[in-house]
Design an enzyme around this catalytic site. Structure first.
Site, PDB file in Angstrom:
ATOM      1  CE1 TYR A  83     -27.094  30.359 -23.717  1.00  0.00           C
ATOM      2  CE2 TYR A  83     -28.595  28.661 -24.521  1.00  0.00           C
ATOM      3  CZ  TYR A  83     -28.310  29.701 -23.661  1.00  0.00           C
ATOM      4  OH  TYR A  83     -29.249  30.083 -22.739  1.00  0.00           O
ATOM      5  CB  THR A 126     -26.824  18.147 -31.377  1.00  0.00           C
ATOM      6  OG1 THR A 126     -27.966  17.567 -30.759  1.00  0.00           O
ATOM      7  CG2 THR A 126     -27.287  19.356 -32.160  1.00  0.00           C
ATOM      8  CE1 TYR A 153     -27.488  23.105 -28.371  1.00  0.00           C
ATOM      9  CE2 TYR A 153     -28.868  21.286 -29.115  1.00  0.00           C
ATOM     10  CZ  TYR A 153     -27.647  21.752 -28.660  1.00  0.00           C
ATOM     11  OH  TYR A 153     -26.604  20.881 -28.495  1.00  0.00           O
ATOM     12  CE  LYS A 157     -24.223  21.986 -31.712  1.00  0.00           C
ATOM     13  NZ  LYS A 157     -22.871  22.318 -31.163  1.00  0.00           N
TER      14      LYS A 157
HETATM   15  N1  LIG Z   1     -24.890  17.610 -23.722  1.00  0.00           N
HETATM   16  C1  LIG Z   1     -25.551  16.925 -24.643  1.00  0.00           C
HETATM   17  O1  LIG Z   1     -26.462  16.147 -24.374  1.00  0.00           O
HETATM   18  C2  LIG Z   1     -25.157  17.073 -26.096  1.00  0.00           C
HETATM   19  C3  LIG Z   1     -25.827  16.284 -27.040  1.00  0.00           C
HETATM   20  C4  LIG Z   1     -25.471  16.405 -28.381  1.00  0.00           C
HETATM   21  C5  LIG Z   1     -24.478  17.291 -28.752  1.00  0.00           C
HETATM   22  N2  LIG Z   1     -23.873  18.053 -27.821  1.00  0.00           N
HETATM   23  C6  LIG Z   1     -22.839  18.966 -28.267  1.00  0.00           C
HETATM   24  O2  LIG Z   1     -21.636  18.562 -27.656  1.00  0.00           O
HETATM   25  C7  LIG Z   1     -20.776  19.704 -27.515  1.00  0.00           C
HETATM   26  C8  LIG Z   1     -20.241  19.767 -26.102  1.00  0.00           C
HETATM   27  O3  LIG Z   1     -21.335  19.953 -25.224  1.00  0.00           O
HETATM   28  P1  LIG Z   1     -21.208  19.743 -23.652  1.00  0.00           P
HETATM   29  O4  LIG Z   1     -22.176  18.677 -23.292  1.00  0.00           O
HETATM   30  O5  LIG Z   1     -19.771  19.621 -23.252  1.00  0.00           O
HETATM   31  O6  LIG Z   1     -21.809  21.149 -23.188  1.00  0.00           O
HETATM   32  P2  LIG Z   1     -21.373  22.092 -21.975  1.00  0.00           P
HETATM   33  O7  LIG Z   1     -20.963  21.281 -20.809  1.00  0.00           O
HETATM   34  O8  LIG Z   1     -22.482  23.081 -21.843  1.00  0.00           O
HETATM   35  O9  LIG Z   1     -20.069  22.820 -22.518  1.00  0.00           O
HETATM   36  C9  LIG Z   1     -20.113  23.862 -23.441  1.00  0.00           C
HETATM   37  C10 LIG Z   1     -18.993  24.806 -23.077  1.00  0.00           C
HETATM   38  O10 LIG Z   1     -18.980  25.865 -24.046  1.00  0.00           O
HETATM   39  C11 LIG Z   1     -18.819  27.063 -23.338  1.00  0.00           C
HETATM   40  N3  LIG Z   1     -19.308  28.209 -24.091  1.00  0.00           N
HETATM   41  C12 LIG Z   1     -20.586  28.653 -24.246  1.00  0.00           C
HETATM   42  N4  LIG Z   1     -20.593  29.783 -24.983  1.00  0.00           N
HETATM   43  C13 LIG Z   1     -19.295  30.052 -25.276  1.00  0.00           C
HETATM   44  C14 LIG Z   1     -18.647  31.094 -25.961  1.00  0.00           C
HETATM   45  N5  LIG Z   1     -19.349  32.091 -26.522  1.00  0.00           N
HETATM   46  N6  LIG Z   1     -17.306  31.068 -26.070  1.00  0.00           N
HETATM   47  C15 LIG Z   1     -16.589  30.064 -25.510  1.00  0.00           C
HETATM   48  N7  LIG Z   1     -17.136  29.064 -24.841  1.00  0.00           N
HETATM   49  C16 LIG Z   1     -18.478  29.050 -24.720  1.00  0.00           C
HETATM   50  C17 LIG Z   1     -19.589  26.884 -22.060  1.00  0.00           C
HETATM   51  O11 LIG Z   1     -19.198  27.823 -21.093  1.00  0.00           O
HETATM   52  P3  LIG Z   1     -20.240  28.308 -19.946  1.00  0.00           P
HETATM   53  O12 LIG Z   1     -20.637  27.065 -19.219  1.00  0.00           O
HETATM   54  O13 LIG Z   1     -19.459  29.278 -19.162  1.00  0.00           O
HETATM   55  O14 LIG Z   1     -21.390  28.907 -20.702  1.00  0.00           O
HETATM   56  C18 LIG Z   1     -19.175  25.459 -21.698  1.00  0.00           C
HETATM   57  O15 LIG Z   1     -17.964  25.452 -20.994  1.00  0.00           O
HETATM   58  C19 LIG Z   1     -21.624  20.899 -27.945  1.00  0.00           C
HETATM   59  O16 LIG Z   1     -21.331  21.198 -29.283  1.00  0.00           O
HETATM   60  C20 LIG Z   1     -23.042  20.410 -27.849  1.00  0.00           C
HETATM   61  O17 LIG Z   1     -23.899  21.091 -28.740  1.00  0.00           O
HETATM   62  C21 LIG Z   1     -24.180  17.956 -26.489  1.00  0.00           C
END
Ligand SMILES: NC(=O)c1ccc[n+]([C@@H]2O[C@H](COP(=O)([O-])OP(=O)(O)OC[C@H]3O[C@@H](n4cnc5c(N)ncnc54)[C@H](OP(=O)(O)O)[C@@H]3O)[C@@H](O)[C@H]2O)c1
Length: 316
Positions: A83, A126, A153, A157
């Site tokens: 999330y 994160t 958040y 995490k």
């Molecule tokens: N983006 C950043 O800047 C950032 C920075 C540091 C770390 N991270 C970490 O990197 C990882 C990947 O993030 P991202 O950037 O790829 O984020 P993202 O684009 O939001 O992708 C997250 C995916 O998880 C899905 N999801 C949410 N709840 C779920 C559930 N209950 N069951 C199954 N799938 C679920 C979402 O689906 P829906 O879209 O349908 O909700 C989405 O497809 C995460 O662990 C995040 O915390 C991200």
């Protein structure tokens, strides 16, 4: 020690429809040397296919994955589900509960299922879990630097990391990253490209420092980590070097051929957001290098690569 780098891998990717998940699947299905070698297999599940907060569904999916591909290499689950709407999680209790379920509890469910079937888990976390350095020091952050999650958040995490380590003490890779943008979904790069079209000037925060990360580079790094013989542990992986949000916005303007001076620096106080942001999120690559892994490319070079491969990023 994780038995890595030897023979085929059967992969499972959860959250396969997100920014990172999409790039993981692209990486593992790419043709030629970039992709997975013959003998590897991949099960990729989007949220619609597997809600990682559903304990029974998680257990069935993980057992099904390993059972159906028996004998076909080491099982490695990469969890890209999360999330990620950090501000909504802070202000809307229902969203906060969803964040807790997906980020704190679901990783524990996935890790417990991995433990049952003998799979390794790569879990993505994160920079938000990290706190300021003692004495206000500013140097790239290491995995054993103090954690101090501020906000829903961030706390969710950190709890997810802890659950994964507890369930899989010898078979986890927790990887903290930061400032991720991908070809899929909304992100800062797209937003800046849009604002470059819509406004004469844009005020962007210049007192938060971090390491922008192109999600395709992160996906390649996670695959390399899982293939390696690196021991279980927590590591940092983000784009090389550091900048501020203002610096990243100016780089987006440069890529557009627009005047970067149209991006004007402002401070965090003049742009309040519900979820607190770390002022210092620069992640060190020492833990990554120590595992024998190639650091991710420098952030500015990576932005150029990203827009070259995905010019639509600049369409906003
Ligand atoms: N983006 C950043 O800047 C950032 C920075 C540091 C770390 N991270 C970490 O990197 C990882 C990947 O993030 P991202 O950037 O790829 O984020 P993202 O684009 O939001 O992708 C997250 C995916 O998880 C899905 N999801 C949410 N709840 C779920 C559930 N209950 N069951 C199954 N799938 C679920 C979402 O689906 P829906 O879209 O349908 O909700 C989405 O497809 C995460 O662990 C995040 O915390 C991200």
């Amino acid at each position: 020690m994780i038995d890595g780098g030897r023979g085929p891998v059967r992969w499972m990717v959860t959250g396969a429809g997100g920014a990172l998940g999409t790039d993981l699947v692209a990486r593992l299905t790419a043709p030629g040397d970039e992709g997975a070698p013959p003998g590897d297999s991949l099960v990729a599940v989007t949220r619609a296919e597997l809600d990682v907060t559903d304990a029974a569904a998680v257990r069935a999916a993980v057992h099904g994955w390993v059972g159906e591909t028996a004998g076909a290499g080491r099982p490695v689950l990469v969890n890209a589900a999360a999330y990620t709407a950090v501000d909504r999680a802070e202000t809307d209790p229902e969203a906060g509960a969803a964040a807790w379920a997906a980020n704190a509890e679901a990783p524990g469910l996935l890790a417990a299922a991995c433990a049952e079937v003998g799979a390794t888990m790569v879990h993505v976390s994160t920079d938000y879990v990290l706190g300021p350095l003692p004495g206000g020091a500013r140097r790239p952050l290491e995995p054993d630097d103090p954690v101090a999650p501020a906000g829903v958040y961030a706390r969710s995490k950190l709890a997810g990391e802890q659950a994964v380590r507890a369930a899989l003490p010898d078979a986890h890779h927790v990887v903290r990253t930061a400032w991720v943008y991908g070809a899929t979904g909304a992100n800062f790069v797209r937003t800046m490209a849009r604002l470059a079209r819509e406004r004469d000037t844009v005020d962007v925060v210049d007192d938060q420092h971090g390491s922008p990360t192109w999600s395709a580079d992160l996906a390649a790094g996670l695959v390399a980590l899982a293939r390696s013989s690196a021991p279980a542990g927590t590591r940092h992986a983000a784009g090389g070097g550091a900048t501020t949000w203002c610096g990243l916005a100016r780089a987006v303007f440069e890529e557009l051929g627009a005047d970067p001076a149209r991006v004007r620096p402002c401070d965090t106080a003049s742009f309040p957001r519900p979820a607190p942001r770390p002022a210092w999120s620069v992640l060190s690559d020492v833990s990554w290098r120590a595992a024998g892994l190639e650091p991710l490319p420098p952030w500015r070079e990576a932005l150029g690569t990203a827009v070259a491969h995905h010019p639509e990023l600049l369409l906003g």
